[in-house]
Structures are given as structure tokens and as C-alpha cells.
Scaffold this active site. Structure first.
Site: not given
Ligand code: BGC
Length: 725
Positions: A341, A610
Site C-alpha cells: 500500500e 495497526e
Molecule cells: C489502510 C488503512 C486505511 C484503510 C481503509 C487500509 O488498508 O492501511 O489504514 O485507512 O485501508 O479502511
């Protein structure tokens, strides 16, 4: 900019993944007074003049909404010039030609573009003559030693390759999106040395840097041509102590290096990694771990905030929050720096923004990113979930897209600079005008996609959501969440509009209608912690004190545990304290068991996780998917520590006047916050002494100091209070 006169150039070749290097040789002519290089590309580049790197911007030109804004760097290269010069510029894929993460379900069309360069080199000689070299067919190009490169992939390098230069060709590509460099540059910030090197139970050779960080490995060695060195990266080890990479998902995150003869040193030039551990997968005989270092990268920003207590676990949490900002402020505010990401998730950006403005001066960083938010905003007003946007261009929904109002408002609060609001006002208005066009209920925001209270813990055991996404977002009502954020965004537009001298009467009326509709629809069914917290935080409760008391009871009843996800957590302690429940706020902050901020610290975390249970008490993982160990969102608790625990609040935007109302607690013993504001340094310290609480307060501006409910107005200066005061 002179670069507007240059042509884009590329390499005429069949598709190859080898990274090209462009070259221009030129004589200085006669002594040169000044020489400037303007340059950019459709990827990331490194420019080298006569064997020396031009500038120290790593991963230039950074990441912007490229099709609308591509930054051009301008370097003073006078000091690097010789009589006869060779300028080499290597252009790798970077973010521009990045592959999308597989889960996006889309390919990035720019992935198929060739590497392209555009540059202008301007010389002014002592005799007054001037000469400009523009990229054109007089430049040459060759395959470089970098044989594979990508943000998620890492880098493959073959130092035995010899260049074979051929003429570059010009190509048609727009220049209208070229803009001067606006953001702070990404620089190498510090070097971290290994604290251990060991064999895992599986026999892997692993180096531990003792700190989860964002950057790359650097090494030097004596080798023979063709010998190989390979590194894999990881954030954590698994329960058995083996190297663990599954949470990177499809991000390969490796370096493969083929040596040339003799002494050499290397560090990747076109990528970065999020890691604490390195696995040496392959190395020439005799190679030792002490030849390896880690180099930390982030955007240039000045530190402005410091926190310290007498509790070592709390101090580790403060350090983790700081490192998560460093690791995720790499040109744009990212969710995480390691897996496939590393995107500018707007929700995460707004959640952490207040803490970010306290820890560092992020004015320039956000000025640039907010320009990308404006550029990425759809003409209908919606704001993408990630900025710079992905090709899928999905609207972010409630709380994510509201970054368009929340971030500029916070920047104004911290720095007192109205230009953040004037720059963004149109974008904010467009955003709140979009919401009614998609909502299914007048004056509320209902029936739309949102990520909701992402990762909250309050879904009942027997809750069987239809999709995995639902499983990750707790039990709070999406319509309530979206409507609460809608109300907040309208309120921000009203406040910003008043400051800018706009007519906001229509928004004031709209706000009244939203607040009334919200209370009517949701006031009687505030179930989850997050539903209560958002209602309190956005001033949408009819009886806030009662609601806060119920929230406090609910938290205590479930064992003094938070259940909130991404949206409730940042405001939870604030709302508890605001309504007289700081003792519970402190208990949540100091909780060492799951779920709690100090739980990850007890598991050895060096950055913010996270998931509250990224590593479970038994050492297993929450999951392989969605399990980042460097995700700053929950680190937003630092703004409660600055603003409530140490009590430093702006009484006027930019801290032109302050209110200092600490909420101490005996458990951490002492606490100190230092905040360098645009008006000078504020310090708030308290300590339990045995005789009572000693407070030390420094203020550079007039302040209201509130201790034990007693208010004092003071001028700038240093104040000490004992328990008798
Ligand atoms: C991210 C989050 C983001 C989310 C959306 C994830 O994959 O790492 O932090 O806000 O997607 O819900």
C-alpha cells in the site's frame, strides 16, 4: 521555468525492465559563475554530475497527483562543474510507474509508460555569456546497473554491467503539469547500526536493528565480480523467532546485488523499505553483519514536540509514535511504509494530523499534499480515499474524505496561518456540496460507502458480516459516522468562512438542520463507544454530560477496555477528560494488556501497530493480511498527552495565547511536554513529589493557567506551583 522549452526524452528499445540512465556531456566553455539544473521524470531519478550526486533529495521528484502536478527540482550545480562535464540521470519506476496493489483490482495504466526524462541545464559564465542545454536528441541513454526496480519490489543491481550508450529519442508527453518543487525534500536522516546478528531456528541469518524504521540498508564489502548479496526485509519475527514477511503481502521488498571487483559500497537508490530486521539470503564468503547499516529516510521537517514521563513504557510509546510519523511522512502521509500500500490514505492522514503538527513542523509537508488533495478532488466534489489517487479513484466516504476540511482546520489551529483555510476553502465547499447529492436522507449522510469505525473491536461474537471488509470495521452505525463527520465538515466550513469574510448564513442554517436531524435519528440509539465519542466530539449530544457518564460506565463495565477503531480512538480520551473522566482516560492510556496502548510496548513494539493485537499474547499474529507494525493512526493519542495530560491548548489559533490546564495522574509519576510553537516554546511539567504535585510552566505568550479548577491569567514567563498554590 526553462524546462518548459525542453523535450521529454526516452530510450528507443523493446520493453525492458532494466532502468535506463541518460547522459549529457558538455564543456563548461569558460569559467562559470552559476549553473542550475532543472529536472524531473515520470518515476524517481538520481542525477550525478562528474561522479558526484546532485543534491540530496532521495526519491525525487516525490509523489504528487502526477497527471495534474509533477514537481520540477532546481539544483545549483555550480560547485560540481568541471571543464568537461558528464551529467548522468537514472530514471526508475518509482511511484509514477508503480504497480497497483493487487487488491485494488486495477492496473495502473502509467505502469506501461517508458521511463522519460525532461531537464534544462543553464550556465551563466563569468564573461556574461549564457548557455542552456535542454533534453533532446543530443542526449544519450543506456541500460544502467539497476536491472529491476519498484517501490514494492525493491531493487536488483548488477554492478558487472557496462553501459552502452545510444542516442535518446524525444517523445510526446505533456508539460502542462510541471510545477516547481513545493514540498520539503526527502533526505537521509540518520544511520542505525545493527544491535544483533543471529541464526533463527530455521537457520536464517538475520540482522536486528532494534528499531522498526523506513529507509534502506547500506553496506560495503570487498568482493569479486559476480559474487552475490541478497537481503529480505521484515518488521517482526514470528512466535518461533523465524523471519516473517507474510504481512508485506505482495510487496517483495528485497535487494539483490551482484558485485563488481574490489571494494564497493551500495544502498538502494530508487526504493524504500519498512523494516527492523534484515535477512541475509546470500552473501560472499566472509561477509559479516557489521558491514551493514540502516539509513532512515523521511521528509525534511523540524522537530517541534517532546514528551517524557517517569514511566519507561510510556516513554517507549512516545518514541513509537514519533518513529511512526518519521516512517510514514515520506513525501506524503502514508498509512504504512512496508506492505503493498504505502498510500496517502486520507482517513489516516486526518486522524494523525494534530499529533503530527505537535511533533514536527509539517506546514510545508501539508501545503504540498493539500495541493494534491485539491488536484485529486473530482469535479463533483468527492475526494479520493487515497491522495495521490489510485487509478481506481474511489471516493473516500465519511471520515476519510473529510480530511479535506479537518486537516486545513488543524493546521490553522496549530500554526495560526489563515492561508491553509483560504487555499482549501473552495475544496471544502465542494466537498460538503457533494454529500447531499449521494445521501439517501435529507440533512444527514446515509446510505453510502464508508470504511466505518475501521478495525474496532466491538462487533458481537455472533456477528457474521457478509464481507471481510465489514468484519474489519466494528459495529458502529455507518450512517451515524458519516452524518457526524458531515456535521463536523459543515461546522469547519462555517468557522473557516467567517474567518475569511465569506457569507456563511446558508451553512449555518444547514448545520442547524443537520444537528437536529442527527439528534432525532441517532440520539436515542448511541450504542457503541465510538458512536458516543463521535456524538460528543462533534457536539451533537443533547445532554453531553449524561452521555459522557454513560460512556465512562460502559468502558468500566467491560473491564476498562477501549473498543474503538480508527475513528473513535483519536477522540476517546479527549471526550472522557472533557467531561470529568480523566482517571478513566489515564487507565486506558496506561493499560498494558490487550487492548491498550502499552500492550504493543510490552510485546517489544518500536512503532505503533495497526492492530491492538498485531501480535497476540501467545505470540501468534492477528492475521497475515492488514497487519502493519508501523501504522500511526492510534499514535494520535499523543495529542491528548500534549493537550490534556500536560494541558497545552491553543486559546487562540497558532498558540498566540495559550490555556494550560494539566490533568495529572499519580501513576506515571511525572510528565513533561515541550512544544515549539510559532510564538516560542511552551513547556508544561508536573511531578508527584510526595508532598503533592509540583508544576513548572513556561509560556512565551500570555496564558491562562488552570490548576485544580483554579484559573490564573499570567503574562509570558516561567511559573512554578507547589501543592500549596
Ligand atoms: C489502510 C488503512 C486505511 C484503510 C481503509 C487500509 O488498508 O492501511 O489504514 O485507512 O485501508 O479502511
Amino acid at each position: 521555468m526553462l524546462i518548459q522549452n525542453a523535450s521529454w526524452i526516452t530510450m528507443d528499445r523493446a520493453a525492458s525492465v532494466v532502468v535506463p540512465v541518460f547522459r549529457k556531456t558538455f564543456p563548461a566553455g569558460s569559467p562559470v559563475r552559476s549553473a542550475v539544473l532543472e529536472v524531473t521524470c515520470d518515476g524517481v531519478y538520481e542525477a550525478v554530475l562528474n561522479g558526484r550526486r546532485v543534491g540530496s533529495f532521495i526519491l525525487a521528484p516525490g509523489w504528487t497527483e502526477y497527471r495534474r502536478r509533477l514537481q520540477v527540482q532546481s539544483y545549483d550545480i555550480t560547485g560540481l562543474l568541471a571543464e568537461n562535464n558528464t551529467l548522468e540521470i537514472t530514471v526508475a519506476n518509482g511511484w509514477f510507474r508503480r504497480t497497483n496493489a493487487p487488491w485494488t483490482g486495477t492496473r495502473n495504466p502509467d505502469e506501461f509508460l517508458p521511463a522519460m526524462l525532461i531537464a534544462a541545464l543553464h550556465l551563466v559564465r563569468e564573461d556574461g555569456s549564457e548557455e542552456t542545454f535542454l533534453t533532446d536528441e543530443s542526449w544519450e541513454v543506456s541500460e544502467s546497473t539497476v536491472t529491476l526496480s519498484g517501490i514494492f519490489l525493491g531493487e536488483d543491481v548488477d554492478m558487472t554491467r557496462e553501459p552502452a550508450f545510444v542516442p535518446a529519442i524525444t517523445c510526446d508527453f505533456p508539460k502542462s503539469m510541471l510545477v516547481p518543487q513545493e514540498g520539503p525534500e526527502v533526505h537521509e536522516q540518520e544511520t542505525v547500526y545493527p544491535c544483533a546478528s543471529f541464526r533463527t531456528p530455521r537457520g536464517e541469518w538475520v540482522i536486528d536493528f532494534g528499531q522498526n524504521l523506513t529507509g534502506y540498508m547500506a553496506f560495503d564489502l570487498e568482493a569479486r565480480a559476480g559474487e552475490r548479496l541478497s537481503f529480505s526485509t521484515a518488521e517482526v519475527l514470528d512466535r518461533e523467532g523465524n523471519f516473517y514477511t507474510a504481512n508485506y503481502r505482495s510487496a517483495r521488498s528485497q535487494l539483490h546485488y551482484i558485485c563488481r571487483d574490489g571494494y564497493q559500497s551500495y544502498k538502494p537508490r530508487f526504493t524504500f523499505f519498512g523494516f527492523r530486521y534484515l535477512r541475509i539470503d546470500e552473501a560472499p564468503e566472509g561477509f559479516s553483519a557489521d558491514r551493514v547499516r540502516a539509513v532512515v529516510l523521511h521528509s525534511e521537517m523540524k522537530r517541534t514536540g517532546w514528551l517524557e514521563s517517569s514511566d519507561s513504557m510510556l516513554n517507549q510509546l512516545f518514541s513509537n509514535i514519533l518513529w511512526s510519523q518519521k516512517g510514514n511522512y515520506l513525501d506524503i502521509p502514508t498509512d504504512c511504509p512496508q506492505r503493498d500500500e504505502r498510500y496517502g490514505w486520507t482517513g489516516d492522514g486526518q486522524i494523525f494530523c494534530r499529533t503530527a503538527t505537535y511533533q514536527y513542523d509539517v506546514r510545508q509537508f501539508f501545503r504540498k499534499w493539500l495541493a494534491d488533495v485539491r488536484a485529486a478532488q473530482h469535479e463533483n466534489g468527492w475526494v479520493p480515499e487515497v491522495v495521490p489517487s489510485l487509478t481506481a479513484y474511489k471516493p473516500g466516504g465519511g471520515a476519510w474524505s473529510d480530511a479535506v476540511t479537518i486537516i486545513p482546520w488543524q493546521l490553522y489551529q496549530t500554526y495560526g496561518d489563515l492561508s491553509f483555510l483560504s487555499d482549501m476553502y473552495d475544496a471544502m465547499e465542494k466537498w460538503i456540496a457533494y454529500i447531499p447529492t449521494v445521501s439517501t436522507t435529507e440533512n444527514l449522510w446515509t446510505g453510502c460507502w464508508t470504511y466505518g469505525d475501521w478495525l474496532a473491536l466491538d462487533a458481537p461474537e455472533d456477528y457474521h458480516p457478509a464481507t471481510i471488509e465489514l468484519a474489519k470495521r466494528g459495529y458502529s452505525n455507518d450512517d451515524l459516522i458519516c452524518s457526524a463527520f458531515y456535521a463536523n465538515s459543515v461546522s469547519i466550513v462555517i468557522h473557516a468562512g467567517r474567518l475569511l469574510g465569506r457569507d456563511v448564513s446558508a451553512y449555518e442554517a444547514l448545520y442547524e438542520r443537520i444537528a437536529a436531524a442527527y439528534k432525532a435519528r441517532f440520539g436515542g440509539c448511541l450504542n457503541t463507544q465510538t458512536e458516543k465519542v463521535l456524538t460528543l466530539h462533534f457536539n451533537l449530544a443533547d445532554h453531553p454530560q449524561e452521555l459522557a457518564d454513560v460512556l465512562a460506565e460502559q468502558i468500566v463495565a467491560c473491564g476498562t477496555k477501549l473498543q474503538t477503531g480508527l475513528l473513535g480512538t483519536p477522540y476517546l480520551l479527549h471526550e472522557l477528560s472533557r467531561y470529568g473522566h480523566s482517571d478513566i482516560a489515564w487507565s486506558l492510556l496506561l493499560r498494558r494488556e490487550y487492548p491498550g496502548w502499552l500492550y504493543s510496548v510490552s510485546k517489544g513494539a518500536t512503532t505503533v501497530w495497526e492492530h491492538w493485537d498485531g501480535i497476540r499474547p501467545d505470540g501468534t499474529f492477528w492475521d497475515d493480511d492488514m497487519n502493519s507494525y508501523n501504522h500511526y493512526a492510534y499514535g494520535s493519542v499523543a495529542d491528548w498527552v500534549f493537550g490534556v495530560a500536560c494541558g497545552i491548548q491553543p486559546a487562540e489559533p497558532g498558540f498566540a495565547r495559550v490555556r494550560i490546564a494539566p490533568q495529572p495522574d499519580p501513576r506515571p509519576g511525572s510528565l513533561c511536554a515541550v512544544l515549539d510553537t510559532v510564538h516560542g516554546r511552551i513547556r508544561s511539567f508536573w511531578k508527584y513529589t510526595g508532598q503533592g504535585i509540583r508544576y513548572e510552566i513556561d509560556t512565551p505568550v500570555p496564558a491562562e493557567i488552570i490548576l485544580g479548577g483554579k484559573s490564573r491569567m499570567v503574562g509570558k514567563g516561567r511559573y512554578v506551583f507547589g501543592e500549596a498554590d
